[in-house]
Scaffold this motif. Structure first.
Motif, mmCIF file in Angstrom:
data_model
loop_
_atom_site.group_PDB
_atom_site.id
_atom_site.type_symbol
_atom_site.label_atom_id
_atom_site.label_comp_id
_atom_site.label_asym_id
_atom_site.label_seq_id
_atom_site.Cartn_x
_atom_site.Cartn_y
_atom_site.Cartn_z
ATOM 1 N N GLU A 22 -1.289 17.281 0.015
ATOM 2 C CA GLU A 22 -0.632 17.260 1.331
ATOM 3 C C GLU A 22 -1.653 17.458 2.453
ATOM 4 O O GLU A 22 -1.526 16.880 3.537
ATOM 5 N N ASN A 23 -2.719 18.229 2.165
ATOM 6 C CA ASN A 23 -3.707 18.459 3.234
ATOM 7 C C ASN A 23 -4.697 17.292 3.373
ATOM 8 O O ASN A 23 -5.572 17.313 4.234
ATOM 9 N N GLY A 24 -4.539 16.266 2.535
ATOM 10 C CA GLY A 24 -5.422 15.105 2.641
ATOM 11 C C GLY A 24 -4.707 13.910 3.252
ATOM 12 O O GLY A 24 -5.299 12.838 3.427
ATOM 13 N N LEU A 25 -3.422 14.088 3.571
ATOM 14 C CA LEU A 25 -2.628 12.948 4.043
ATOM 15 C C LEU A 25 -3.126 12.425 5.399
ATOM 16 O O LEU A 25 -3.289 11.212 5.577
ATOM 17 N N THR B 159 0.858 -1.186 0.000
ATOM 18 C CA THR B 159 0.000 0.000 0.000
ATOM 19 C C THR B 159 0.894 1.235 0.000
ATOM 20 O O THR B 159 1.783 1.353 0.840
ATOM 21 N N VAL B 160 0.665 2.129 -0.940
ATOM 22 C CA VAL B 160 1.536 3.296 -1.076
ATOM 23 C C VAL B 160 0.686 4.561 -1.188
ATOM 24 O O VAL B 160 -0.307 4.581 -1.929
ATOM 25 N N ILE B 161 1.061 5.581 -0.430
ATOM 26 C CA ILE B 161 0.362 6.869 -0.563
ATOM 27 C C ILE B 161 1.263 7.826 -1.339
ATOM 28 O O ILE B 161 2.458 7.970 -1.032
ATOM 29 N N LEU B 162 0.684 8.451 -2.345
ATOM 30 C CA LEU B 162 1.418 9.456 -3.118
ATOM 31 C C LEU B 162 0.899 10.834 -2.711
ATOM 32 O O LEU B 162 -0.312 11.074 -2.766
ATOM 33 N N VAL B 163 1.808 11.711 -2.318
ATOM 34 C CA VAL B 163 1.395 13.069 -1.926
ATOM 35 C C VAL B 163 1.773 14.032 -3.055
ATOM 36 O O VAL B 163 2.956 14.234 -3.354
ATOM 37 N N ASP C 198 2.842 0.957 3.347
ATOM 38 C CA ASP C 198 4.211 0.435 3.265
ATOM 39 C C ASP C 198 5.182 1.552 2.898
ATOM 40 O O ASP C 198 6.365 1.477 3.225
ATOM 41 N N LEU C 199 4.672 2.546 2.211
ATOM 42 C CA LEU C 199 5.556 3.631 1.759
ATOM 43 C C LEU C 199 4.723 4.878 1.483
ATOM 44 O O LEU C 199 3.589 4.783 0.991
ATOM 45 N N VAL C 200 5.307 6.033 1.792
ATOM 46 C CA VAL C 200 4.713 7.305 1.367
ATOM 47 C C VAL C 200 5.710 7.957 0.420
ATOM 48 O O VAL C 200 6.904 8.044 0.726
ATOM 49 N N ILE C 201 5.215 8.371 -0.739
ATOM 50 C CA ILE C 201 6.090 9.065 -1.708
ATOM 51 C C ILE C 201 5.526 10.473 -1.877
ATOM 52 O O ILE C 201 4.367 10.638 -2.266
ATOM 53 N N THR C 202 6.332 11.460 -1.564
ATOM 54 C CA THR C 202 5.826 12.832 -1.636
ATOM 55 C C THR C 202 6.589 13.666 -2.663
ATOM 56 O O THR C 202 7.719 13.328 -3.027
ATOM 57 N N ASP C 203 5.960 14.728 -3.081
ATOM 58 C CA ASP C 203 6.684 15.745 -3.832
ATOM 59 C C ASP C 203 7.722 16.306 -2.854
ATOM 60 O O ASP C 203 7.411 16.555 -1.682
ATOM 61 N N SER C 204 8.957 16.497 -3.310
ATOM 62 C CA SER C 204 10.030 16.939 -2.402
ATOM 63 C C SER C 204 9.706 18.268 -1.734
ATOM 64 O O SER C 204 10.160 18.541 -0.629
#
Ligand code: SF4
Length: 407
Positions: free
Chosen positions: A233-236, A194-198, A248-254
């Motif tokens: 980002e405000n929905g994380l 499961t991965v969240i993309l921000v 398992d992982l969060v991948i965000t815009d830097s």
């Protein structure tokens, strides 16, 4: 079938190379069955490289580029040769066009030795098959076969369709020799992860779409049978509450690192799109070594900020505004001075630079980025990318690189 959706940076690059008047443009036109490149017997007809996309069944999205002759002696020849060379050295596969009626030239021998040294696979295409000189053809065929190359013949006036279909067959058979770029999450996730993309939608975000690294990562997660959630980002915070288990992982815009890190517990694996692309496109090991320059940046040092494409710049543009401001805040607080320069190419005065901070390079191929990095490395200049710099500036190293380095 032509493919207009895959960006060139994600296509396999097939380049037609050879001397002037070697029949390169006729071959290029025949491969696409129409007149895209101007064909003439005057030397130097192809001035700038011409590229078209094509989808091949084994290889997927590809591009084929027709280049200027490598023995161009016209006034602008040197510039054209430089451009052709840059396309050839970053090619995934070269179609080496060589006339079946002209003996091998020194330029051709040099090109073959360069391609062999750089391990770029090639197919020798003996052009002007209808005018072939049997003795010359035999010698050339032996020469290329002894160098381990596949060979084919081509004529634009006789049996063209048959020749083209044999050439495509050889191109498709070259699949195993072509070095492939990593996909964004290759080796980082498992099926079912499961991965969240921000993905912040701020003023710098393009209207109506996600940016290329975000789209590619999302698609790659689906290809890896992962469950992907995309939030701003405000929905994380609310996304984390909905999930039964931590992702398992969060991948965000830097650029959202600081905000995201505040929301996540410290043990939550976290990285950024730009760090995934540092691994995918760049010399990651050299980037890692280069980070040390940030700790002891010299007073009066110069930072070159490089971007790989032109894009519309907003007032708070990351390359021209945000990174220089953060850099000054982190490095110059004790009174050190720093100058910045911006470029899309390696400038002549590169030796004066202390550090290169490169963008994510999503619009160029890994080979092009590696060629760039290797040139900078040979001058002893450290190179990092935006994501690595922002992770460092936010105090998130080594956490942000852990998902990428533990592979
Ligand atoms: S500037 Fe770099 S990261 Fe941004 S879109 Fe262009 S190539 Fe991609």
């Amino acid at each position: 079938m032509s493919d207009n959706t895959t960006p060139l940076s994600e296509s396999l690059h097939i380049v037609i190379a050879g001397n002037t008047n070697a029949g390169k443009s006729s071959l290029f036109n025949a491969l696409f069955r129409n007149n895209v490149a101007v064909v003439s017997s005057a030397p130097g007809t192809t001035t700038d490289p011409v590229t078209r996309k094509i989808e091949l069944s084994n290889l997927g999205p590809c591009s084929i580029t027709d280049t200027a002759g490598l023995d161009d002696t016209t006034e602008l020849g040197a510039q054209r040769i430089k451009k052709s060379h840059s396309r050839i050295t970053t090619a995934d596969l070269v179609l080496f066009a060589t006339p079946a009626n002209i003996s091998l030239t020194e330029d051709e021998k040099t090109l073959l030795s360069e391609l062999t040294k750089s391990k770029i696979p090639l197919i020798a295409i003996f052009t002007f098959d209808d005018k072939k000189d049997s003795e010359i053809f035999k010698q050339k065929e032996n020469f290329f076969k002894n160098a381990g190359c596949k060979t084919a013949v081509f004529s634009s006036s006789k049996n063209t369709a048959e020749h083209v279909s044999k050439i495509y067959k050889l191109i498709e058979e070259s699949d195993s020799k072509i070095a492939r770029e990593l996909t964004p999450v290759e080796g980082i996730v498992r099926p079912g992860s499961t991965v969240i993309l921000v993905t912040p939608i701020d003023s710098a975000a393009p209207k109506g779409r996600l940016i290329l690294p975000q789209i590619e990562t999302l698609r790659d997660l689906l290809d890896h049978d992962c469950k992907a959630f995309v939030v701003k980002e405000n929905g994380l915070e609310s996304a984390l509450k909905i999930l039964k288990n931590p992702p398992d992982l969060v991948i965000t815009d830097s650029q959202a690192f600081a905000q995201v890190a505040k929301i996540l517990p410290p043990e939550q694996p976290l990285t950024s799109f730009s760090i995934l692309f540092a691994r995918k496109k760049g010399d990651f090991e050299y980037f890692m070594k280069s980070l040390s320059v940030l700790e002891n940046f010299p007073d009066g040092g110069k930072v070159l900020i490089m971007e790989a494409c032109a894009h519309h710049q907003k007032d708070d543009d990351i390359g021209t505004v945000k990174i220089p401001n953060i850099f000054k805040k982190k490095i110059c607080a004790g009174g050190k001075s720093v100058t910045f320069e911006w470029s899309r190419e390696i400038p002549e005065n590169i030796k004066d630079c202390t550090l290169v901070i490169h963008c994510g390079a999503c619009m160029i191929t890994q080979k092009t980025m590696l060629e760039r990095t290797s040139l900078l490395k040979s001058e002893g200049i450290p190179v990092i990318n935006y994501g690595l710099f922002l992770a460092w500036a936010n105090g998130l190293l080594p956490r942000a690189i852990e998902p990428v380095t533990k592979v």
